[in-house]
Design a protein around this motif. Structure first.
Motif, mmCIF file in Angstrom:
data_model
loop_
_atom_site.group_PDB
_atom_site.id
_atom_site.type_symbol
_atom_site.label_atom_id
_atom_site.label_comp_id
_atom_site.label_asym_id
_atom_site.label_seq_id
_atom_site.Cartn_x
_atom_site.Cartn_y
_atom_site.Cartn_z
ATOM 1 N N GLU A 104 0.530 -0.811 -0.223
ATOM 2 C CA GLU A 104 -0.218 -0.226 0.222
ATOM 3 C C GLU A 104 0.945 1.215 0.051
ATOM 4 O OE1 GLU A 104 -2.878 -0.232 3.409
ATOM 5 O OE2 GLU A 104 -3.724 -2.196 2.581
ATOM 6 N N VAL A 105 1.744 1.283 0.617
ATOM 7 C CA VAL A 105 2.995 1.978 0.647
ATOM 8 C C VAL A 105 3.339 2.422 -1.270
ATOM 9 C CG1 VAL A 105 4.648 3.196 1.417
ATOM 10 C CG2 VAL A 105 3.168 1.912 2.926
ATOM 11 N N VAL A 106 3.965 1.447 -1.219
ATOM 12 C CA VAL A 106 4.892 2.045 -2.560
ATOM 13 C C VAL A 106 4.154 1.451 -3.892
ATOM 14 C CG1 VAL A 106 6.987 1.240 -1.181
ATOM 15 C CG2 VAL A 106 5.420 -0.711 -2.675
ATOM 16 N N GLY A 107 2.898 0.975 -3.971
ATOM 17 C CA GLY A 107 1.701 0.645 -5.002
ATOM 18 C C GLY A 107 2.051 1.358 -5.355
ATOM 19 N N LEU A 272 19.680 6.240 -12.413
ATOM 20 C CA LEU A 272 18.629 7.536 -12.125
ATOM 21 C C LEU A 272 17.301 7.112 -10.491
ATOM 22 C CD1 LEU A 272 16.833 6.873 -16.145
ATOM 23 C CD2 LEU A 272 18.125 8.396 -15.264
ATOM 24 N N VAL A 273 17.881 6.071 -10.353
ATOM 25 C CA VAL A 273 16.535 5.750 -9.137
ATOM 26 C C VAL A 273 17.606 7.071 -8.133
ATOM 27 C CG1 VAL A 273 15.785 4.382 -7.333
ATOM 28 C CG2 VAL A 273 15.504 4.162 -9.823
ATOM 29 N N SER A 274 18.802 6.190 -7.929
ATOM 30 C CA SER A 274 19.291 7.175 -7.018
ATOM 31 C C SER A 274 20.223 8.277 -6.490
ATOM 32 C CB SER A 274 20.481 6.180 -6.372
ATOM 33 O OG SER A 274 21.522 6.322 -7.490
ATOM 34 N N GLY A 275 19.809 8.789 -8.497
ATOM 35 C CA GLY A 275 20.167 9.957 -8.655
ATOM 36 C C GLY A 275 19.124 11.063 -8.347
ATOM 37 N N SER A 276 18.212 10.459 -8.936
ATOM 38 C CA SER A 276 16.946 11.175 -8.590
ATOM 39 C C SER A 276 16.225 11.294 -6.784
ATOM 40 C CB SER A 276 15.608 10.500 -9.164
ATOM 41 O OG SER A 276 15.087 9.644 -9.241
ATOM 42 N N VAL A 277 16.479 11.300 -6.030
ATOM 43 C CA VAL A 277 15.888 11.447 -4.908
ATOM 44 C C VAL A 277 15.650 12.836 -4.414
ATOM 45 C CG1 VAL A 277 15.855 10.481 -2.706
ATOM 46 C CG2 VAL A 277 17.206 8.960 -4.235
ATOM 47 N N ILE A 291 10.473 7.519 -0.552
ATOM 48 C CA ILE A 291 10.600 6.334 -0.026
ATOM 49 C C ILE A 291 11.197 5.820 0.790
ATOM 50 C CG2 ILE A 291 8.483 3.807 0.386
ATOM 51 C CD1 ILE A 291 6.732 5.303 -1.733
ATOM 52 N N LEU A 292 12.305 4.848 -0.038
ATOM 53 C CA LEU A 292 14.137 4.544 0.485
ATOM 54 C C LEU A 292 14.755 5.538 1.004
ATOM 55 C CD1 LEU A 292 15.124 2.233 -0.522
ATOM 56 C CD2 LEU A 292 16.438 3.105 -2.597
ATOM 57 N N LEU A 293 14.882 6.687 1.076
ATOM 58 C CA LEU A 293 15.481 7.537 1.703
ATOM 59 C C LEU A 293 15.086 7.826 3.327
ATOM 60 C CD1 LEU A 293 17.627 9.548 2.438
ATOM 61 C CD2 LEU A 293 15.503 11.368 1.350
ATOM 62 N N ASN A 294 13.575 7.667 3.368
ATOM 63 C CA ASN A 294 13.262 7.377 4.917
ATOM 64 C C ASN A 294 12.494 6.764 5.046
ATOM 65 O OD1 ASN A 294 12.201 10.469 4.423
ATOM 66 N ND2 ASN A 294 10.178 10.599 3.551
ATOM 67 N N ALA A 295 12.690 5.567 4.591
ATOM 68 C CA ALA A 295 13.011 4.380 4.936
ATOM 69 C C ALA A 295 14.314 3.899 5.467
ATOM 70 C CB ALA A 295 12.552 3.166 3.854
ATOM 71 N N GLY A 305 13.891 -2.634 1.862
ATOM 72 C CA GLY A 305 14.701 -3.924 1.470
ATOM 73 C C GLY A 305 14.200 -4.709 0.066
ATOM 74 N N PHE A 306 12.156 -3.940 0.172
ATOM 75 C CA PHE A 306 11.582 -4.027 -1.318
ATOM 76 C C PHE A 306 11.902 -2.781 -2.097
ATOM 77 C CE2 PHE A 306 8.157 -3.321 -3.485
ATOM 78 C CZ PHE A 306 7.620 -4.006 -4.237
ATOM 79 N N VAL A 307 12.512 -1.954 -1.734
ATOM 80 C CA VAL A 307 13.021 -0.394 -2.917
ATOM 81 C C VAL A 307 13.672 -1.546 -3.163
ATOM 82 C CG1 VAL A 307 13.198 1.624 -3.275
ATOM 83 C CG2 VAL A 307 11.084 0.853 -1.332
ATOM 84 N N LEU A 308 14.965 -1.828 -2.268
ATOM 85 C CA LEU A 308 15.654 -1.620 -2.849
ATOM 86 C C LEU A 308 16.134 -3.379 -4.036
ATOM 87 C CD1 LEU A 308 18.241 -1.521 -0.138
ATOM 88 C CD2 LEU A 308 18.332 0.100 -1.837
ATOM 89 N N LEU A 309 14.862 -3.856 -3.648
ATOM 90 C CA LEU A 309 15.055 -5.613 -4.857
ATOM 91 C C LEU A 309 14.103 -4.652 -5.842
ATOM 92 C CD1 LEU A 309 16.234 -8.173 -4.373
ATOM 93 C CD2 LEU A 309 13.651 -8.713 -3.230
ATOM 94 N N PHE A 310 13.217 -3.915 -5.722
ATOM 95 C CA PHE A 310 12.426 -3.675 -6.732
ATOM 96 C C PHE A 310 13.508 -2.738 -7.815
ATOM 97 C CE2 PHE A 310 10.581 0.066 -9.224
ATOM 98 C CZ PHE A 310 9.467 -0.165 -9.228
ATOM 99 N N VAL A 311 14.954 -1.893 -7.333
ATOM 100 C CA VAL A 311 15.480 -1.663 -8.129
ATOM 101 C C VAL A 311 16.621 -2.618 -8.624
ATOM 102 C CG1 VAL A 311 17.586 0.576 -8.005
ATOM 103 C CG2 VAL A 311 15.962 0.875 -7.025
ATOM 104 N N ALA A 312 16.650 -3.260 -8.163
ATOM 105 C CA ALA A 312 17.646 -4.736 -8.367
ATOM 106 C C ALA A 312 17.192 -4.796 -9.374
ATOM 107 C CB ALA A 312 18.090 -5.392 -7.248
ATOM 108 N N ILE A 313 15.428 -5.488 -9.357
ATOM 109 C CA ILE A 313 14.900 -6.244 -10.588
ATOM 110 C C ILE A 313 14.567 -5.208 -12.378
ATOM 111 C CG2 ILE A 313 12.223 -6.730 -11.351
ATOM 112 C CD1 ILE A 313 11.802 -8.061 -8.312
ATOM 113 N N LEU A 314 14.470 -3.651 -11.461
ATOM 114 C CA LEU A 314 14.179 -2.873 -12.687
ATOM 115 C C LEU A 314 15.862 -3.149 -14.015
ATOM 116 C CD1 LEU A 314 12.936 0.242 -11.889
ATOM 117 C CD2 LEU A 314 12.179 -1.702 -12.932
#
Length: 341
Positions: A104-107, A272-277, A291-295, A305-314
């Motif tokens: 629900e947070v990242v959806g 792009l993800v890390s540089g656009s925070v 969201i990743l920064l706050n987490a 953990g999920f956001v980092l894994l999502f970036v890895a999947i991308l």
């Protein structure tokens, strides 16, 4: 070719497992966790009423288990307490910071993040490709010097500073607010044609801001690769045989110079993800970056953990696309480096 595609897809499975383990190790490196920090804060404040509830949540989400068991439960390879499922079962975990499921947070932010990253990558390649070719084929011309200067400025200018400048001038000169990825009335609303048009309109500024540095770097890389090919003996021989310049450029040196250019597709996504925070914070973009920064700051381990894994999947998907394009472009890659017979 089909065997090569199958082999690349199968290789992604163990790679993703290793990445998930490394991700879990990284988020577990800081001492304690979100609930432990909350318990310590309550004890320091002399409040004990909520400590029992936090201890219950700690056991409920298996945070009191050994490290490797917690990892297996998180992935979904080990049964958790009270049927707590893992990632493989579709349970992304619980966000303690937001007090709701991670889904629900990242959806709402996941599709917008994918759209923004895709638009930025397309912008980088569409802009850098013709400029890189022009600079290489017209070396030391005024146009080459001009694009080189713009490229250095793009590399030297922080993305968030460019975002602040555009915010200021858009508001001062046109009275426009260019923050966000859609008009306020579409936030939280179901998808529609009007909402999609609003998102496309708001994509222009963040795409330019985030993609500026990547575009400048890509222009320099393509120019250098193409110049290296243009000075090789086979190009001189082709010119001596009377081959037209445009056909010569497209058939041989450009094709050879494209290999590292295409290989960068997978590397662009994490940058792009890390540089656009910071850019996402400045422009108020609803992406996974803030969201990743706050987490990470609050040690919300399931969410981070999920956001980092999502970036890895991308990243893995981007690398798969780049490998497939390289296999089409250069047969030596899909043939294991052997010359085609």
């Amino acid at each position: 070719m089909a065997f090569y595609v199958l082999r690349r897809i199968l290789t992604m499975i163990p790679t993703l497992l290793v990445i998930s383990l490394l991700t879990f190790v990284i988020i577990e490196l800081p001492a304690g966790d979100y609930i432990s920090n909350q318990i310590a804060a309550l004890k320091a404040a002399g409040e004990s009423a909520s400590i029992a509830k936090l201890e219950f949540m700690r056991a409920e989400f298996a945070l009191d288990r050994p490290f490797f068991e917690r990892y297996l439960i998180w992935v979904g390879l080990w049964p958790g307490p009270h049927g707590f499922d893992g990632l493989l079962q579709g349970n992304w975990g619980w966000s303690f910071e937001y007090d709701k499921p991670v889904a629900e947070v990242v959806g709402p932010t996941l599709p917008l993040t994918i759209v923004l990253n895709t638009a930025t990558i397309l912008f980088v390649y569409i802009v850098s490709f013709p400029i890189g070719i022009y600079s290489a084929t017209r070396q030391y011309s005024w146009g080459d010097y001009g694009f080189t200067l713009v490229g250095y400025i793009g590399l030297a200018t922080p993305n968030f500073l460019l975002g602040l400048i555009l915010l200021y001038f858009a508001n001062r000169w046109f009275g426009l607010s260019i923050g966000g990825l859609m008009d306020p009335q579409y936030i939280g609303e179901p998808w529609s044609v009007a909402k999609a048009i609003s998102i496309l309109g708001h994509l222009i500024v963040p795409t330019v801001v985030i993609g500026t540095a990547g575009t400048a770097a890509m222009i320099r890389r393509l120019r250098a690769n193409l110049l290296d090919e243009l000075h090789k003996q086979y190009v001189t021989t082709a010119r001596a045989k009377g081959m037209r310049e445009a056909r010569l450029l497209l058939k041989y040196p450009l094709r050879m110079a494209l290999n590292p250019f295409i290989a960068d597709i997978g590397n662009l996504i994490p940058s792009l993800v890390s540089g656009s925070v910071i850019v996402s914070v400045v422009l108020n973009l609803p992406t996974v970056g803030p969201i990743l920064l706050n987490a990470l700051q609050s040690q919300d381990q399931f969410l981070s953990g999920f956001v980092l894994l999502f970036v890895a999947i991308l990243t893995l998907l981007g690398m798969l696309v780049s490998d497939l394009l390289l296999a089409v472009l250069d047969p030596r890659i899909r043939l294991g480096g052997k010359a085609p017979s």
